[in-house]
Write an enzyme that holds these catalytic residues in place. Structure first.
Site, PDB file in Angstrom:
ATOM      1  N   GLN A 159       3.238  10.010   1.288  1.00 32.98           N
ATOM      2  CA  GLN A 159       4.526   9.291   1.356  1.00 32.98           C
ATOM      3  C   GLN A 159       5.432   9.603   0.168  1.00 32.98           C
ATOM      4  O   GLN A 159       6.616   9.309   0.204  1.00 32.98           O
ATOM      5  CB  GLN A 159       4.288   7.778   1.412  1.00 32.98           C
ATOM      6  N   CYS A 198       5.976   0.037   7.339  1.00 28.38           N
ATOM      7  CA  CYS A 198       5.604   1.189   6.524  1.00 28.38           C
ATOM      8  C   CYS A 198       6.823   1.593   5.711  1.00 28.38           C
ATOM      9  O   CYS A 198       7.932   1.631   6.252  1.00 28.38           O
ATOM     10  CB  CYS A 198       5.166   2.329   7.445  1.00 28.38           C
ATOM     11  N   LEU A 199       6.617   1.888   4.423  1.00 26.19           N
ATOM     12  CA  LEU A 199       7.753   2.264   3.575  1.00 26.19           C
ATOM     13  C   LEU A 199       8.407   3.562   4.061  1.00 26.19           C
ATOM     14  O   LEU A 199       9.559   3.824   3.747  1.00 26.19           O
ATOM     15  CB  LEU A 199       7.308   2.414   2.114  1.00 26.19           C
ATOM     16  N   HIS A 219      -4.480   1.655   7.380  1.00 28.30           N
ATOM     17  CA  HIS A 219      -3.122   2.205   7.481  1.00 28.30           C
ATOM     18  C   HIS A 219      -2.933   3.338   6.453  1.00 28.30           C
ATOM     19  O   HIS A 219      -2.428   4.413   6.799  1.00 28.30           O
ATOM     20  CB  HIS A 219      -2.115   1.065   7.257  1.00 28.30           C
ATOM     21  N   GLU A 220      -3.354   3.082   5.216  1.00 29.54           N
ATOM     22  CA  GLU A 220      -3.143   4.085   4.156  1.00 29.54           C
ATOM     23  C   GLU A 220      -4.008   5.321   4.364  1.00 29.54           C
ATOM     24  O   GLU A 220      -3.550   6.444   4.159  1.00 29.54           O
ATOM     25  CB  GLU A 220      -3.386   3.475   2.768  1.00 29.54           C
ATOM     26  N   HIS A 243      -2.552   7.713   6.739  1.00 30.42           N
ATOM     27  CA  HIS A 243      -1.503   8.574   6.166  1.00 30.42           C
ATOM     28  C   HIS A 243      -2.096   9.896   5.656  1.00 30.42           C
ATOM     29  O   HIS A 243      -1.447  10.938   5.709  1.00 30.42           O
ATOM     30  CB  HIS A 243      -0.814   7.874   4.985  1.00 30.42           C
ATOM     31  N   GLY A 295       0.835  -1.185   0.000  1.00 31.29           N
ATOM     32  CA  GLY A 295       0.000   0.000   0.000  1.00 31.29           C
ATOM     33  C   GLY A 295       0.871   1.236   0.000  1.00 31.29           C
ATOM     34  O   GLY A 295       2.033   1.181   0.427  1.00 31.29           O
TER      35      GLY A 295
END
Ligand code: NI
Length: 176
Positions: A52, A97-98, A139-140, A143, A47
């Site tokens: 991000q 998380c990236l 989660h996304e 963000h 995701g």
């Protein structure tokens, strides 16, 4: 298409609220989603949210490992997404998380949700998600509100580097 630079923990863009998209079917929206997709694949994520990649916009993309066929990546973009829990049931699971590379934390999320959003052309997409799929979407969407999983840990000690988490938490739990 291009691979975009990912904002890392500490960068203020990750703490900002993203703005809604008003214009659909534009070249810039298409390009953003293509670039985000390429970036997510390159980083091997499931995701990614626009903040991000330094864009304060309400756009997310995600994969659904439950329905993906082997070796065939299927990416869903969702613009202006919103979710609602279905029931009160929550579950704890490990997330990465990236933007926080190499680390993992134990996070509490709703088990089942309904969500909606819009595709590139502005068509409404509505769905129900459960388990890992529901977790990724929550989660996304977080963000887009400037929230990172580190502020949703179910246990503030359950956070650390992947290797140590596997060694001291996951293996520990298996032994119980
Ligand atoms: Ni993330």
């Amino acid at each position: 298409m291009s691979i975009l630079k990912i904002a890392k923990l500490g960068h203020p863009v990750l703490l900002r609220k993203g703005t809604k998209i008003d214009n659909f079917a534009t070249d810039s929206l298409k390009r953003t989603i293509y670039d985000m997709s390429e970036t997510m694949i390159d980083y091997n994520g499931i995701g990614l949210a626009a903040p991000q990649v330094h864009l304060s916009k309400r756009i997310i993309i995600f994969r659904n490992p439950d329905i993906e066929e082997k070796e065939k990546i299927q990416i869903t973009p969702l613009v202006n997404p919103v979710f609602k829990p279905l029931g009160d049931e929550t579950e704890d699971d490990w997330e990465g998380c990236l933007s926080i590379p190499g680390m993992q934390g134990l996070v509490r999320r709703y088990k089942k949700i309904s969500y909606y959003g819009f595709d590139i052309d502005g068509n409404k997409i509505e769905n129900i998600a459960e388990g890992l799929h529901a977790r990724v979407i929550q989660h996304e969407i977080d963000h887009l509100d400037g929230i990172l999983y580190t502020s949703r840990l179910s246990d503030d000690k359950a956070f650390g580097f992947e290797k140590e988490i596997v060694e001291f938490w996951k293996n520990e739990q298996q032994r119980k």
